[in-house]
Design an enzyme around this catalytic site. Sequence first.
Site, PDB file in Angstrom:
ATOM      1  N   ASP A 108      50.364  41.663  35.538  1.00 12.75           N
ATOM      2  CA  ASP A 108      49.566  42.679  36.192  1.00 12.75           C
ATOM      3  C   ASP A 108      50.335  43.900  36.313  1.00 12.75           C
ATOM      4  O   ASP A 108      51.195  43.572  37.293  1.00 12.75           O
ATOM      5  CB  ASP A 108      48.472  41.970  37.427  1.00 12.75           C
ATOM      6  CG  ASP A 108      47.342  42.024  37.362  1.00 12.75           C
ATOM      7  OD1 ASP A 108      46.538  43.272  37.098  1.00 12.75           O
ATOM      8  OD2 ASP A 108      46.507  41.146  37.729  1.00 12.75           O
ATOM      9  N   ASP A 214      45.722  47.600  36.650  1.00 13.96           N
ATOM     10  CA  ASP A 214      44.822  47.494  37.797  1.00 13.96           C
ATOM     11  C   ASP A 214      44.287  48.838  38.183  1.00 13.96           C
ATOM     12  O   ASP A 214      45.055  49.891  38.057  1.00 13.96           O
ATOM     13  CB  ASP A 214      45.480  46.795  38.825  1.00 13.96           C
ATOM     14  CG  ASP A 214      44.619  46.636  40.287  1.00 13.96           C
ATOM     15  OD1 ASP A 214      43.697  45.801  39.987  1.00 13.96           O
ATOM     16  OD2 ASP A 214      44.858  47.281  41.346  1.00 13.96           O
ATOM     17  N   GLU A 265      41.046  48.512  33.844  1.00 11.25           N
ATOM     18  CA  GLU A 265      39.956  48.440  34.454  1.00 11.25           C
ATOM     19  C   GLU A 265      39.368  49.673  34.343  1.00 11.25           C
ATOM     20  O   GLU A 265      39.787  50.614  34.981  1.00 11.25           O
ATOM     21  CB  GLU A 265      40.205  47.977  35.969  1.00 11.25           C
ATOM     22  CG  GLU A 265      40.506  46.645  36.028  1.00 11.25           C
ATOM     23  CD  GLU A 265      40.262  46.162  37.588  1.00 11.25           C
ATOM     24  OE1 GLU A 265      39.374  45.504  38.193  1.00 11.25           O
ATOM     25  OE2 GLU A 265      41.246  46.986  38.491  1.00 11.25           O
ATOM     26  N   HIS A 339      39.005  37.349  38.486  1.00  9.72           N
ATOM     27  CA  HIS A 339      39.483  36.916  39.780  1.00  9.72           C
ATOM     28  C   HIS A 339      38.628  37.789  40.628  1.00  9.72           C
ATOM     29  O   HIS A 339      38.595  37.674  41.843  1.00  9.72           O
ATOM     30  CB  HIS A 339      40.734  37.326  40.019  1.00  9.72           C
ATOM     31  CG  HIS A 339      41.379  38.734  39.776  1.00  9.72           C
ATOM     32  ND1 HIS A 339      41.212  39.297  38.347  1.00  9.72           N
ATOM     33  CD2 HIS A 339      41.590  39.615  40.724  1.00  9.72           C
ATOM     34  CE1 HIS A 339      41.563  40.563  38.677  1.00  9.72           C
ATOM     35  NE2 HIS A 339      41.869  41.031  39.785  1.00  9.72           N
ATOM     36  N   ASP A 340      37.651  38.885  40.075  1.00 10.27           N
ATOM     37  CA  ASP A 340      37.075  39.705  41.193  1.00 10.27           C
ATOM     38  C   ASP A 340      35.543  39.661  41.002  1.00 10.27           C
ATOM     39  O   ASP A 340      34.694  40.286  41.739  1.00 10.27           O
ATOM     40  CB  ASP A 340      37.334  41.240  40.593  1.00 10.27           C
ATOM     41  CG  ASP A 340      38.539  41.832  41.127  1.00 10.27           C
ATOM     42  OD1 ASP A 340      38.945  41.606  42.161  1.00 10.27           O
ATOM     43  OD2 ASP A 340      39.049  42.765  40.598  1.00 10.27           O
TER      44      ASP A 340
END
Length: 613
Positions: A108, A214, A265, A339-340
Amino acid sequence: MGLSTVVSKPNQRTWWKDAVIYQIWPASFKDSNADGLGDIQGIIDSLDHICSLGVDAIWLSPIFESPQVDLGYDISNYESIHEPYGTISDVETLIRECHNRGLRVLFDLVINHTSNQHAWFKESRSSNSNDKRDWYIWRPAKYEDGQRRPPNNWQSFFGGSAWAWDDTRQEYYLHLFAENQPDVNWNCQELRTAIYQSAIVFWLDKGIDGFRIDAMGVWSKDQSFPDAPETDPSAPFNHQPQTLEILHEINTILSRYGDIMTVGEFGSLDDTSIALKYVGARENRVGMGFQFESACIGYSLSSFDVKPFTLVDFKKPFAKWQQFITGTDGWTTMFLENHDVARSVSRFASDHPNFRVAAAKMLAMMHVTATGTLFLYQGQEIGMTNIPAHWPIEEYKDISTQRYWSSMTTTTTTSGSETNQISGRRKLAMANILKVARDHSRTPVQWNNSAHAGFTTSPNGPWMRVNDNYVDINVSQQNRDMDSVLCYWRKLIALRREYIDLFAHGAFRYVNEGNSEIMSYVKTFDKQSALVVLNFTAMERVYEVPENFRTMHLLETNYSDMRESILQPFECRLYDSIKMTILPHEPTNAYELDSPEHSSDSYCTTFTMIYVA
């Protein structure tokens, strides 16, 4: 360097376009040392399970040194590992063990902000004459009627003002996320250079193969810092031109290491023309992006305001991003879990015991036949579900969940009317949390039916409660069940690999798009074609294959007792224009678990696809 040494060019066939990526949330994956928290060694110990799925790479959510205010997305040192997870040496071993198995490794890249405990921020806040004074975004206060006010009306994604006052500097600093996550200042060249070296080059030199990026859409901010319009609160910091410049600089660095994979993202982006500025191959910025229009339909990641939606509503953004690559040099992705977001079987189908297995298999079919790079999240391969409705709010660990709950339930009065209002808000808040809280995807992986689902042997239990249904939903049990969700994922991933041109690269179009209960679409690539039929209801539905598709052969379904003109609850079917024979074969030793607790388990049969001339 990474495994590949070929620099990507426009329209070139790269490894990551055909790949299946398995995402790991380290805290909840596997605990190897009985402290209740997942760790790097736990991942190493579980690589055979990951390999057995047929995936090509793993993506680790942040493993770096962090106070864990936002569970790792508040990084205090990019070049150090969060101590409970392990050491740099452990990570080097993980990279080596993955590469030995043919798995690539993605990390990440969290560089919109750091933790307020990062040495850079501590220096920046120490005084307005420090060398790092401009490494973060500082602004003086506004004063109205003698009262100190933030510089503008920008709001944090976690609620409240995006500005926090610092007593030492006597200024506000910007934080689009939590107060503990100050945004860095990309206008500062020294900061850019430091981030590139510390967060990117440091790990590329250790051999990783790519990054998930991210919050890439909000890095740059309008330097006039205007008030945000109510109609578009993120306008002054969403998709600013400077962000594209930064991504190009990063890609220039990555290109020195071969064909490094990047996926960023898009956030709430719904404009494909803007998306193409990020991921168009000729732009040399990012390989592909995550669109959240499908996964977050009915709400946004920055809000718990959940609205109902229909299958027809879902079909629209799904098709938009499936068709995104047609006639362009862009690339797309397929995911419904990470994970979100909440668990897909609970949100898009049914986690009722009567339907959960069929529903999870149906969603798996949609995933593997989708255009783009496929992302699979830990636990999705066994059909893990959302948190049970009876859990109290104290079991939820995520900062955004807790802040939302607090905002909906806090009161300063005790009148009867206020009490009734609070009670109503509590019910609404919990109803929304049960649908979309990030916590649903963060419960520990359910490995077996022993205490704490085999995730940990800690006498104090895991860091987060294990879902109550682990006795019925776990890896060990599904390894022994040929009809399990896990076996179906393995089978379909192998099928995707055989049909990679058709599924990952094929053109997409709906059949009867307006059907509110059945989703059916055609994939085509050169002379190949396939028809996918998905029943999104818990009821039987009459179905006839359209006349112009009746020469196709039924290749796959999730029901052993298929009925020709009836779709059973959550049934999926795959018809293909090329007849194939499915031959089972025994799993190889590479897919056998070697840990004592799993040594008696047998993997379900994998499949070899043989074309018939």
